[in-house]
Design a protein around this motif. Structure first.
Motif, mmCIF file in Angstrom:
data_model
loop_
_atom_site.group_PDB
_atom_site.id
_atom_site.type_symbol
_atom_site.label_atom_id
_atom_site.label_comp_id
_atom_site.label_asym_id
_atom_site.label_seq_id
_atom_site.Cartn_x
_atom_site.Cartn_y
_atom_site.Cartn_z
ATOM 1 N N VAL A 119 -5.079 23.117 3.410
ATOM 2 C CA VAL A 119 -4.670 24.172 4.331
ATOM 3 C C VAL A 119 -3.855 25.173 3.531
ATOM 4 C CG1 VAL A 119 -3.346 24.735 6.407
ATOM 5 C CG2 VAL A 119 -4.572 22.555 6.276
ATOM 6 N N ALA A 120 -4.168 26.436 3.688
ATOM 7 C CA ALA A 120 -3.407 27.509 3.033
ATOM 8 C C ALA A 120 -3.384 27.340 1.512
ATOM 9 C CB ALA A 120 -1.991 27.600 3.595
ATOM 10 N N GLY A 121 -4.486 26.870 0.955
ATOM 11 C CA GLY A 121 -4.602 26.749 -0.497
ATOM 12 C C GLY A 121 -3.937 25.537 -1.111
ATOM 13 N N LYS A 122 -3.462 24.626 -0.285
ATOM 14 C CA LYS A 122 -2.793 23.427 -0.803
ATOM 15 C C LYS A 122 -3.391 22.191 -0.146
ATOM 16 C CE LYS A 122 1.540 25.744 -1.726
ATOM 17 N NZ LYS A 122 2.969 25.774 -1.482
ATOM 18 N N THR A 123 -3.395 21.089 -0.902
ATOM 19 C CA THR A 123 -3.870 19.831 -0.323
ATOM 20 C C THR A 123 -2.837 19.321 0.680
ATOM 21 O OG1 THR A 123 -2.807 18.383 -1.955
ATOM 22 C CG2 THR A 123 -5.027 19.216 -2.498
ATOM 23 N N THR A 124 -3.292 18.450 1.532
ATOM 24 C CA THR A 124 -2.378 17.850 2.505
ATOM 25 C C THR A 124 -1.289 17.061 1.787
ATOM 26 O OG1 THR A 124 -4.129 17.762 4.139
ATOM 27 C CG2 THR A 124 -2.244 16.339 4.523
ATOM 28 N N THR A 125 -1.637 16.417 0.676
ATOM 29 C CA THR A 125 -0.634 15.693 -0.112
ATOM 30 C C THR A 125 0.480 16.634 -0.540
ATOM 31 O OG1 THR A 125 -2.319 14.158 -0.934
ATOM 32 C CG2 THR A 125 -0.259 14.276 -2.179
#
Length: 70
Positions: free
Chosen positions: A56-62
């Motif tokens: 999301v928004a260019g970042k992994t959920t981690t």
């Protein structure tokens, strides 16, 4: 024949077997109640997606969860 696909994060946050049963039953009952669908032909699939494969928004959920803990 309704087909519902539920995607959830896996790994440490994956739902338990009991939670999956509740999700499947709840969605099936919702379609019976709202759309008058036959539960015998209602399919519910739960896909567990690893947090590094969900972004999301260019970042992994981690990454997002780690940032939220700061």
């Amino acid at each position: 024949m309704p087909f519902v696909n539920v995607k959830v994060t896996g790994g440490n946050e994956a739902p338990t077997i009991e939670q999956k049963k509740q999700i499947i039953d709840g969605i099936t009952q919702l379609l019976v109640t709202v759309l008058n669908k036959n539960p015998a032909t209602t399919m519910v699939i739960i896909d567990e997606v690893e947090m590094d494969n969900w972004g999301v928004a260019g970042k992994t959920t981690t990454e997002r969860r780690l940032e939220a803990k700061k």
